[in-house]
Scaffold this active site. Structure first.
Site, PDB file in Angstrom:
ATOM      1  N   SER A 141       0.857  -1.177   0.000  1.00 46.64           N
ATOM      2  CA  SER A 141       0.000   0.000   0.000  1.00 46.64           C
ATOM      3  C   SER A 141       0.899   1.235   0.000  1.00 46.64           C
ATOM      4  O   SER A 141       1.735   1.390   0.888  1.00 46.64           O
ATOM      5  CB  SER A 141      -0.876  -0.035   1.256  1.00 46.64           C
ATOM      6  OG  SER A 141      -1.646   1.142   1.366  1.00 46.64           O
ATOM      7  N   LYS A 167      -0.815  -0.832  -4.558  1.00 44.21           N
ATOM      8  CA  LYS A 167      -2.070  -0.121  -4.245  1.00 44.21           C
ATOM      9  C   LYS A 167      -1.708   1.331  -3.966  1.00 44.21           C
ATOM     10  O   LYS A 167      -0.893   1.619  -3.089  1.00 44.21           O
ATOM     11  CB  LYS A 167      -2.726  -0.774  -3.025  1.00 44.21           C
ATOM     12  CG  LYS A 167      -3.734   0.082  -2.287  1.00 44.21           C
ATOM     13  CD  LYS A 167      -4.513  -0.738  -1.268  1.00 44.21           C
ATOM     14  CE  LYS A 167      -4.723   0.006   0.039  1.00 44.21           C
ATOM     15  NZ  LYS A 167      -5.456  -0.810   1.031  1.00 44.21           N
ATOM     16  N   LEU A 168      -2.322   2.230  -4.726  1.00 44.05           N
ATOM     17  CA  LEU A 168      -2.076   3.663  -4.526  1.00 44.05           C
ATOM     18  C   LEU A 168      -3.200   4.259  -3.705  1.00 44.05           C
ATOM     19  O   LEU A 168      -4.378   4.082  -4.021  1.00 44.05           O
ATOM     20  CB  LEU A 168      -2.020   4.394  -5.871  1.00 44.05           C
ATOM     21  CG  LEU A 168      -0.970   3.923  -6.887  1.00 44.05           C
ATOM     22  CD1 LEU A 168      -1.069   4.791  -8.148  1.00 44.05           C
ATOM     23  CD2 LEU A 168       0.437   3.993  -6.293  1.00 44.05           C
ATOM     24  N   LYS A 169      -2.836   4.989  -2.679  1.00 47.15           N
ATOM     25  CA  LYS A 169      -3.831   5.752  -1.933  1.00 47.15           C
ATOM     26  C   LYS A 169      -4.204   6.965  -2.782  1.00 47.15           C
ATOM     27  O   LYS A 169      -3.316   7.626  -3.359  1.00 47.15           O
ATOM     28  CB  LYS A 169      -3.239   6.216  -0.594  1.00 47.15           C
ATOM     29  CG  LYS A 169      -2.999   5.064   0.376  1.00 47.15           C
ATOM     30  CD  LYS A 169      -4.317   4.498   0.884  1.00 47.15           C
ATOM     31  CE  LYS A 169      -4.107   3.577   2.075  1.00 47.15           C
ATOM     32  NZ  LYS A 169      -5.380   3.068   2.618  1.00 47.15           N
ATOM     33  N   ASP A 195      -7.038   3.022  -3.452  1.00 48.32           N
ATOM     34  CA  ASP A 195      -7.823   3.025  -2.208  1.00 48.32           C
ATOM     35  C   ASP A 195      -8.109   4.471  -1.824  1.00 48.32           C
ATOM     36  O   ASP A 195      -7.183   5.254  -1.592  1.00 48.32           O
ATOM     37  CB  ASP A 195      -7.031   2.327  -1.095  1.00 48.32           C
ATOM     38  CG  ASP A 195      -7.831   2.187   0.206  1.00 48.32           C
ATOM     39  OD1 ASP A 195      -9.009   2.602   0.235  1.00 48.32           O
ATOM     40  OD2 ASP A 195      -7.267   1.651   1.182  1.00 48.32           O
ATOM     41  N   ASN A 197     -10.263   5.398   0.791  1.00 42.38           N
ATOM     42  CA  ASN A 197     -10.621   5.576   2.208  1.00 42.38           C
ATOM     43  C   ASN A 197     -11.757   6.593   2.392  1.00 42.38           C
ATOM     44  O   ASN A 197     -11.629   7.537   3.176  1.00 42.38           O
ATOM     45  CB  ASN A 197      -9.403   5.977   3.053  1.00 42.38           C
ATOM     46  CG  ASN A 197      -8.425   4.840   3.244  1.00 42.38           C
ATOM     47  OD1 ASN A 197      -7.334   4.863   2.704  1.00 42.38           O
ATOM     48  ND2 ASN A 197      -8.816   3.818   4.000  1.00 42.38           N
ATOM     49  N   GLU A 220     -10.981   0.779  -4.102  1.00 43.07           N
ATOM     50  CA  GLU A 220     -11.347   0.402  -2.732  1.00 43.07           C
ATOM     51  C   GLU A 220     -12.016   1.572  -2.016  1.00 43.07           C
ATOM     52  O   GLU A 220     -11.484   2.687  -2.001  1.00 43.07           O
ATOM     53  CB  GLU A 220     -10.065  -0.022  -2.004  1.00 43.07           C
ATOM     54  CG  GLU A 220     -10.241  -0.497  -0.576  1.00 43.07           C
ATOM     55  CD  GLU A 220      -8.905  -0.943   0.042  1.00 43.07           C
ATOM     56  OE1 GLU A 220      -7.909  -1.111  -0.699  1.00 43.07           O
ATOM     57  OE2 GLU A 220      -8.861  -1.111   1.267  1.00 43.07           O
ATOM     58  N   ASP A 245     -13.960  -1.855   2.006  1.00 43.05           N
ATOM     59  CA  ASP A 245     -13.108  -2.034   3.184  1.00 43.05           C
ATOM     60  C   ASP A 245     -13.929  -1.564   4.389  1.00 43.05           C
ATOM     61  O   ASP A 245     -14.630  -2.360   5.042  1.00 43.05           O
ATOM     62  CB  ASP A 245     -11.806  -1.223   2.988  1.00 43.05           C
ATOM     63  CG  ASP A 245     -10.906  -1.160   4.202  1.00 43.05           C
ATOM     64  OD1 ASP A 245     -11.293  -1.630   5.285  1.00 43.05           O
ATOM     65  OD2 ASP A 245      -9.779  -0.621   4.101  1.00 43.05           O
ATOM     66  N   LYS A 269     -10.298  -7.390   6.750  1.00 39.05           N
ATOM     67  CA  LYS A 269      -9.365  -7.036   7.832  1.00 39.05           C
ATOM     68  C   LYS A 269      -9.949  -7.611   9.109  1.00 39.05           C
ATOM     69  O   LYS A 269     -11.012  -7.176   9.557  1.00 39.05           O
ATOM     70  CB  LYS A 269      -9.269  -5.522   7.995  1.00 39.05           C
ATOM     71  CG  LYS A 269      -8.436  -4.826   6.946  1.00 39.05           C
ATOM     72  CD  LYS A 269      -8.342  -3.347   7.270  1.00 39.05           C
ATOM     73  CE  LYS A 269      -7.720  -2.596   6.125  1.00 39.05           C
ATOM     74  NZ  LYS A 269      -7.903  -1.151   6.262  1.00 39.05           N
ATOM     75  N   GLY A 297      -4.513  -4.726   5.560  1.00 40.33           N
ATOM     76  CA  GLY A 297      -3.517  -4.550   6.622  1.00 40.33           C
ATOM     77  C   GLY A 297      -3.793  -3.290   7.402  1.00 40.33           C
ATOM     78  O   GLY A 297      -4.510  -2.397   6.927  1.00 40.33           O
TER      79      GLY A 297
HETATM   80  O1  OSB Z   1      -7.510   1.451   4.101  1.00 37.71           O
HETATM   81  O2  OSB Z   1      -6.383  -0.292   3.814  1.00 37.71           O
HETATM   82  C1  OSB Z   1      -6.546   0.763   4.394  1.00 37.71           C
HETATM   83  C2  OSB Z   1      -3.656   1.422   6.771  1.00 37.71           C
HETATM   84  C3  OSB Z   1      -4.322   1.941   7.864  1.00 37.71           C
HETATM   85  C4  OSB Z   1      -5.666   2.095   7.802  1.00 37.71           C
HETATM   86  C5  OSB Z   1      -6.363   1.751   6.648  1.00 37.71           C
HETATM   87  C6  OSB Z   1      -5.706   1.211   5.554  1.00 37.71           C
HETATM   88  C7  OSB Z   1      -4.318   1.086   5.616  1.00 37.71           C
HETATM   89  C8  OSB Z   1      -3.496   0.632   4.506  1.00 37.71           C
HETATM   90  C9  OSB Z   1      -2.172  -0.001   4.851  1.00 37.71           C
HETATM   91  O3  OSB Z   1      -3.781   0.786   3.352  1.00 37.71           O
HETATM   92  C10 OSB Z   1      -2.219  -1.455   4.753  1.00 37.71           C
HETATM   93  C11 OSB Z   1      -1.013  -2.144   5.299  1.00 37.71           C
HETATM   94  O4  OSB Z   1      -0.923  -2.405   6.518  1.00 37.71           O
HETATM   95  O5  OSB Z   1      -0.135  -2.469   4.506  1.00 37.71           O
HETATM   96 MG    MG Z   2      -8.607   0.445   2.638  1.00 33.30          MG
END
Ligand code: OSB
Ligand code: MG
Length: 374
Positions: A141, A167-169, A195, A197, A220, A245, A269, A297
């Site tokens: 990520s 995976k790009l935020k 992702d 969020n 995501e 998620d 998760k 994760g």
């Molecule tokens: O949205 O997947 C998520 C980390 C913290 C909270 C939410 C997310 C994440 C990550 C990191 O994307 C995932 C990782 O532990 O590699």
């Molecule tokens: Mg996520």
């Protein structure tokens, strides 16, 4: 099995670099670890709650409070000890069912007790959950950066290490162009996903549909956690598969999302859904409906990472997860570090989680510790 007590330990570990998402920037990982002490073994649990309620309403302070005020006293009672004696970790969900929410605390407690039980019996987490693979493909990520050249450097570094999926935020203002740049630089064969969020609304549907040009594995959680119907609407407008998620907090919410066609992929998760046993239920449900799942994760230490590797080894985990090497987030992990081998990570096979914290390192990172006798 008789549960004698639970140690609650807070540790703080610096991250290798800032991790920026649409909900904030993290520079270190503050973690609540549980150690279950039973008659015949000790087991470890990791609570994935973060300090701030920006990803989830469950935070370190709230999860610590419900554990101490409600969950541990419930397990300590006569009924609790009897149920644990008869059914071990499988009794935890039922015993804590009267309490709403706080799934991250429930998950950590179940994990610690399950680890203790499995260690006493010499069985591994992977076997117990139904794992079928010796290694799991490792995705990474990647956070948000100030500039595209910075992002390309970082992605290039991860690919050189061997990660098999990126995976790009994303967030408004950091979406189409960074995705285009990564696709152009690293080619069409790269497994790439994004992702958000929860950073968008349904009004952004046309904008998000521009991502369809880049052959992404999935997008995501583009919309808010509670907007499951919005995701169903969005799925009719964008061609890129929608993955949920934050919205999936149980097998029941997963079943509803599947029925509504709000997603075609689920990020599982264990902390978010209340435990590894509930995670297996979601895996089974998704498999029965033909949906792919992958293991998410939460910047876990080696303890949570070990359990995630076990989960990711189940047959329905057909997409690479956010199951990266320890070095993705930490210079020093509290267990033997998980390492990449040809883009994959080996699933531990020893009793229980198969890893334990290294005492000196654990002490070094500990900020507080308390033993609650039951
Ligand atoms: O949205 O997947 C998520 C980390 C913290 C909270 C939410 C997310 C994440 C990550 C990191 O994307 C995932 C990782 O532990 O590699
Ligand atoms: Mg996520």
């Amino acid at each position: 099995m008789k549960l004698r007590g639970i140690e609650l330990r807070r540790i703080g570990i610096p991250l290798v670099g800032p991790f920026r998402t649409s909900f904030g920037t993290q520079n270190d990982r503050d973690v609540l670890l549980l150690k279950a002490v039973t008659d015949d073994a000790e087991g470890w649990g990791e609570c994935v709650a973060m300090a701030e309620p920006s990803y989830s309403p469950e935070v370190l302070a709230s999860e610590t409070a419900v554990l101490k005020d409600w969950f541990l006293p419930t397990l300590a009672g006569e009924r609790g000890q009897a149920a644990l004696g008869a059914h071990g970790a499988h009794a935890v969900t039922q015993l804590l069912h009267p309490f709403k929410g706080h799934r991250m605390a429930k998950a950590a407690l179940e994990m610690a007790i399950l680890d203790a039980e499995l260690r006493a019996e010499g069985r591994s987490f992977g076997r117990e959950l139904g794992g079928v693979r010796e290694t799991v493909p490792s995705g990474v990520s990647v956070g948000i950066f100030d500039t595209i050249p910075q992002l390309l450097d970082v992605v290039g570094g991860y690919l050189a290490e061997g990660y098999v999926r990126i995976k790009l935020k994303i967030e408004p203002g950091w979406d189409i162009e960074p995705v285009r740049a990564v696709r152009e630089r690293f080619g069409d064969d790269l497994l790439l996903q994004v992702d958000a969020n929860t950073a968008y609304t349904l009004r952004d549907a046309r904008h998000l549909a521009k991502l369809d040009d880049f052959d992404l594995l999935l997008i995501e959680q583009p919309l808010e956690e509670e907007d499951v119907v919005g995701h169903a609407d969005l799925a009719k407008i964008v061609k890129t598969p929608i993955c949920l998620d934050e919205s999936i907090v149980s097998a029941q919410t997963a079943a509803a999302a599947i029925r509504l066609e709000a997603c075609s992929i689920i990020n599982i998760k264990p902390g978010r859904v209340g435990g590894y046993l509930e995670s297996v239920k979601i895996h089974d449900l998704a498999q029965a409906h033909g949906l792919a799942v992958w293991c998410g994760g939460m910047l876990e230490t080696g303890i949570g990472r070990a359990a995630n590797m076990a989960l990711a080894s189940l047959p329905g985990f057909t997409l690479p997860g956010d199951v990266s090497a320890s070095s993705r987030f930490f210079h020093t992990d509290i267990t033997e570090p998980f390492v990449l081998e040809d883009g994959h990570i080996r699933v531990p096979t020893g009793p229980g989680l198969g890893v334990t914290p290294i005492p000196e390192i654990l002490e070094e990172f500990t900020t507080s510790v308390e033993f609650i006798e039951l």
